[in-house]
Design an enzyme around this catalytic site. Structure first.
Site, PDB file in Angstrom:
ATOM      1  N   PRO A  79     -19.115  23.305 -26.697  1.00  0.00           N
ATOM      2  CG  PRO A  79     -21.018  22.096 -26.697  1.00  0.00           C
ATOM      3  CD  PRO A  79     -20.416  22.999 -27.123  1.00  0.00           C
ATOM      4  CB  ALA A  80     -16.950  19.042 -21.767  1.00  0.00           C
ATOM      5  N   GLY A  92     -11.838  24.632 -17.445  1.00  0.00           N
ATOM      6  CA  GLY A  92     -11.329  23.445 -17.742  1.00  0.00           C
ATOM      7  C   GLY A  92      -9.791  23.149 -16.997  1.00  0.00           C
ATOM      8  CB  CYS A 131     -12.613  24.199 -10.550  1.00  0.00           C
ATOM      9  SG  CYS A 131     -14.297  25.685 -10.902  1.00  0.00           S
ATOM     10  CD  GLU A 167     -13.321  28.213 -13.520  1.00  0.00           C
ATOM     11  OE1 GLU A 167     -12.666  27.620 -12.613  1.00  0.00           O
ATOM     12  OE2 GLU A 167     -14.211  27.799 -13.981  1.00  0.00           O
ATOM     13  CD1 TRP A 201     -15.675  16.637 -19.084  1.00  0.00           C
ATOM     14  CD2 TRP A 201     -17.195  16.846 -16.433  1.00  0.00           C
ATOM     15  NE1 TRP A 201     -15.215  16.549 -17.862  1.00  0.00           N
ATOM     16  CE2 TRP A 201     -15.642  16.107 -16.486  1.00  0.00           C
ATOM     17  CE3 TRP A 201     -18.101  16.299 -15.642  1.00  0.00           C
ATOM     18  CZ2 TRP A 201     -15.831  16.017 -14.962  1.00  0.00           C
ATOM     19  CZ3 TRP A 201     -17.612  16.153 -14.003  1.00  0.00           C
ATOM     20  CH2 TRP A 201     -16.560  15.528 -14.301  1.00  0.00           C
ATOM     21  CG  ASN A 202     -17.084  20.843 -14.025  1.00  0.00           C
ATOM     22  OD1 ASN A 202     -17.495  21.294 -15.128  1.00  0.00           O
ATOM     23  ND2 ASN A 202     -17.117  22.021 -13.256  1.00  0.00           N
TER      24      ASN A 202
END
Length: 489
Positions: free
Chosen positions: A189-190, A242, A298, A264, A164-165
């Site tokens: 997608p989230a 995620g 991240c 990732e 989501w970020n």
């Protein structure tokens, strides 16, 4: 990288966001008719009710991708390149629309949203160019008895799972190399941010990607349906961004059918500020490393190890800069820091700060949750103890946690004292900084700068921060299988 000068206000002409599944070249509701709300974290309002993908919907997407795989793989690299370039051109024209979608569903500031929209479209341009440069080899064997030909073929149907970020950039960073390689794709997608992904997929539809080549699904419940998709014999690739916890579960799911996995995963980026570091440069770039996307990245700076000789000056300057940060909705372009993606995320960040204070740390600035919306002030915490929860947890929020140190070897030890190894930052005289960087266990290290992400650079981590690389020339290789052909000499 192409940039767009921010306008003073967002466009007043707003199209309704797409909130459906995309399967076999068409937008459609879920077969069960269910939906879930997509919420604006700035005010709690529902933006759209997005279609839930049932098990049958997701398997239909897999079957559609499998049917399209052979013909898509047979297209020329130039044809795939031109389609990706066309998608880049459309996103360039519509970058403001994409930014607005992300502001509304993710809570980003305008600066972060427009920055991501411009970053996202660059992956289509970069991999449009990489599509026509897929490498191969031709050489004589050492014995001289044959010619060794190494060819690369599309790996096949690929399941792409994004967080989501960065809902647009993480989608394009996976879609672009997979499509360039000749793979058909299913994007999941989230659930918090499906609208930006749907917008990007619709751009691909509009520029002419054939039916079945790209699908979008939002399964509920997620885990069991994703596992069933991975067990389908047609699915040969998983690319996931995620948390490390979910990544571990997905690797287990990949094991039964030996699906190739690129991961990732989580980060816990240390910042090592060496004695003699340029204070103004360090503070300026540290703000970028910490506050980009409100800290929900991240790659965000998570733990600041600052040498005693510069500690007090660094804290004072950071406090000044954070005090000037404007917090509020991204619909106001003057705001620097938007909302976190949800009240739950905001409360997690607040809990880490509160825990650090109970452990003896001091809040120098900020430390406040807003009553309305998922906002949390830009925060500076000093006197942090290495090993406390705020240094071992990925904060994912606008919190600068500072640990004082005296010995550089000890700073390196603390920086490496984590299962993660995605990103690290070093500030100091360049020669010493490079020496320290080489001792850090991280897939990426920034020296005297706060941002490293670039479509032309390999992105990925070591240890439990992931497997494989995205972007650069390496990114397309994740979606290709090597084939050795022996020819008579």
């Amino acid at each position: 990288m192409t940039t767009t000068t921010p306008a003073t206000t967002l466009s007043t002409t707003r199209t309704e966001p797409i909130a459906q599944l995309f399967i076999d070249g068409a937008w459609r509701a879920g077969s069960d008719g269910g939906t879930f709300p997509v919420v604006d974290p700035a005010d709690g309002s529902t933006i759209a009710d997005f279609a839930i993908a049932s098990r049958e919907d997701c398997l239909a997407a897999v079957e559609s991708a499998a049917l399209a795989q052979t013909s898509w793989a047979a297209t020329s690299p130039r044809e795939r390149s031109e389609l990706l370039r066309a998608a880049y051109e459309v996103l360039t024209e519509e970058v403001e629309t994409l930014a607005e979608i992300m502001i509304r569903e993710n809570g980003k500031s305008y600066r972060d949203a427009i920055g991501e929209a411009n970053y996202a479209k660059e992956f289509f341009r970069w991999f449009a160019e990489e599509a026509v440069r897929i490498p191969g080899e031709y050489r004589l064997s050492p014995s001289g008895d044959k010619r060794i030909v190494v060819d690369r073929q599309p790996i096949g149907v690929s399941l792409l799972i994004t967080p989501w970020n960065f809902p647009a950039a993480m989608a394009t960073r996976k879609l672009a190399p997979a499509l360039a390689a000749g793979c058909t794709v299913i994007l999941k997608p989230a659930r918090e941010t499906p609208l930006a992904a749907a917008f990007v997929v619709d751009v691909l539809r509009r520029v002419g990607f054939p039916p079945g080549v790209v699908s979008l699904v939002t399964p509920v419940p997620t885990g069991p349906i994703v596992a069933e998709m991975l067990s389908h014999p047609a699915v040969r690739k998983l690319s996931f961004t995620g948390s490390t916890e979910v990544g571990r579960e997905l690797l287990h799911a990949c094991a039964d059918t030996v699906v190739s996995a690129s991961m990732e995963l989580g980060g816990n980026a240390p910042v090592v500020v060496l004695p003699g570091a340029d204070l103004e440069l360090t503070v300026r770039e540290s703000l970028l490393a910490k506050m980009r996307n409100g800290g929900s990245a991240c790659t965000a700076a998570n733990r600041f190890y600052v040498h005693s000789s510069i500690h007090d000056a660094f804290v004072a300057r950071m406090a000044e800069e954070l005090a000037a940060v404007r917090v509020g909705s991204g619909l106001d372009h003057d705001n620097d820091l938007g909302a976190l993606v949800s009240v739950r995320e905001r409360d997690k960040v607040a809990g880490l700060v509160d825990g650090a204070v109970r452990d003896g740390a001091t809040v120098v600035h900020g430390g406040r949750s807003w009553e309305d919306g998922a906002f949390y002030d830009a925060t500076l915490v000093t006197g942090v103890r290495h090993g406390s929860a705020i240094t071992t947890t990925e904060i994912f929020g606008p919190v600068t946690a500072v640990v004082r140190y005296d010995d550089v070897d000890e700073a390196v030890r603390m920086a490496n004292d984590t299962v993660f190894g995605l990103m690290a930052y070093v500030f100091g005289e360049e020669r010493e900084a490079v020496a320290v960087a080489r001792r850090l266990e991280a897939g990426m290290v920034a020296i005297n700068r706060g941002v490293v992400s670039d479509p032309a650079a390999p992105f990925g981590g070591v240890k439990q921060s992931g497997l494989g690389r995205e972007g650069s020339s390496e990114g397309i290789l994740e979606f290709l299988e090597e084939q050795y052909i022996a020819l008579t000499s």
